[in-house]
Write an enzyme that holds these catalytic residues in place. Structure first.
Site, PDB file in Angstrom:
ATOM      1  N   PRO A 135       0.788  -1.244   0.000  1.00 43.26           N
ATOM      2  CA  PRO A 135       0.000   0.000   0.000  1.00 43.26           C
ATOM      3  C   PRO A 135       0.818   1.292   0.000  1.00 43.26           C
ATOM      4  O   PRO A 135       0.793   2.072   0.952  1.00 43.26           O
ATOM      5  CB  PRO A 135      -0.833  -0.141   1.272  1.00 43.26           C
ATOM      6  CG  PRO A 135       0.048  -0.925   2.192  1.00 43.26           C
ATOM      7  CD  PRO A 135       0.764  -1.906   1.300  1.00 43.26           C
ATOM      8  N   CYS A 136       1.499   1.554  -1.094  1.00 42.67           N
ATOM      9  CA  CYS A 136       2.311   2.770  -1.202  1.00 42.67           C
ATOM     10  C   CYS A 136       1.439   4.024  -1.107  1.00 42.67           C
ATOM     11  O   CYS A 136       1.942   5.091  -0.750  1.00 42.67           O
ATOM     12  CB  CYS A 136       3.119   2.759  -2.495  1.00 42.67           C
ATOM     13  SG  CYS A 136       2.165   2.459  -3.979  1.00 42.67           S
TER      14      CYS A 136
END
Length: 189
Positions: A135-136
């Site tokens: 989950p950048c």
């Protein structure tokens, strides 16, 4: 190389993979148009449509994410061969950021033991081949602004808002949607 398209309320996404053994090469964030997405897939090299049970399962997990549910990282199927050991550490660290929360680039740099490596963290996340499952989008600038994102800052804001809403609903004991029962329309041409 093979790809599988899937629909979300945010648009049409895809998983690019090799099989057997299953190695996920890339996850494409949702695009409004299937044809535009297919063009981006073909830019990576020749690929044909296909799927495996594991790919279909991951597609369902990503669709559930865009319906408000957390998603797990399928580490054993992610192809990390093209990444340096430090890039892998960054991605593994980012994968631990809980659904509905954010961290700064500086916090991630400090967490990996390199407090001055904020730009390295940002560059690594800009090239993250597995958005959503790593989950950048949960990593923001020190001032709280979104920072860059492969899908654009508007998509990043929408994803963070979706997670925030999902967390609020969970706190109130209300399901944000009917997970697993939502039917997404086919991707638009």
């Amino acid at each position: 190389m093979k790809y599988h398209l899937f629909s979300t309320p945010f648009g049409c996404g895809a998983i690019l993979f090799e099989s057997p053994p299953l190695l996920i090469q890339r996850i494409f964030l949702p695009y409004p148009s299937r044809n535009v997405l297919k063009g981006h897939i073909q830019e990576t090299g020749p690929a044909t449509a296909g799927h495996t049970p594991e790919v279909l399962s991951l597609c369902r997990d990503i669709q559930a994410y865009f319906d408000g549910a957390p998603v797990r990282s399928p580490w054993k199927h992610l192809d990390l061969r093209g990444l340096t050991p430090l890039q892998r550490v960054v991605l593994r660290t980012v994968a631990t950021v809980p659904h509905g929360t954010t961290r700064t680039y500086g916090q991630i740099a400090a967490q990996i033991g390199r407090p001055r490596a904020c730009r390295f963290v940002g560059t690594t996340l800009a090239r993250n081949p597995f958005p959503v499952v790593i989950p950048c989008h949960r990593i923001v600038r020190a001032d709280g602004s979104p920072g860059g994102f492969a899908g654009g800052t508007e998509l990043k804001r929408r994803m963070l808002a979706l997670e925030e809403r999902s967390q609020r609903c969970a706190q109130w004991g209300v399901a944000p949607t009917h997970h697993g029962k939502t039917r997404f329309p086919p991707c638009k041409p």
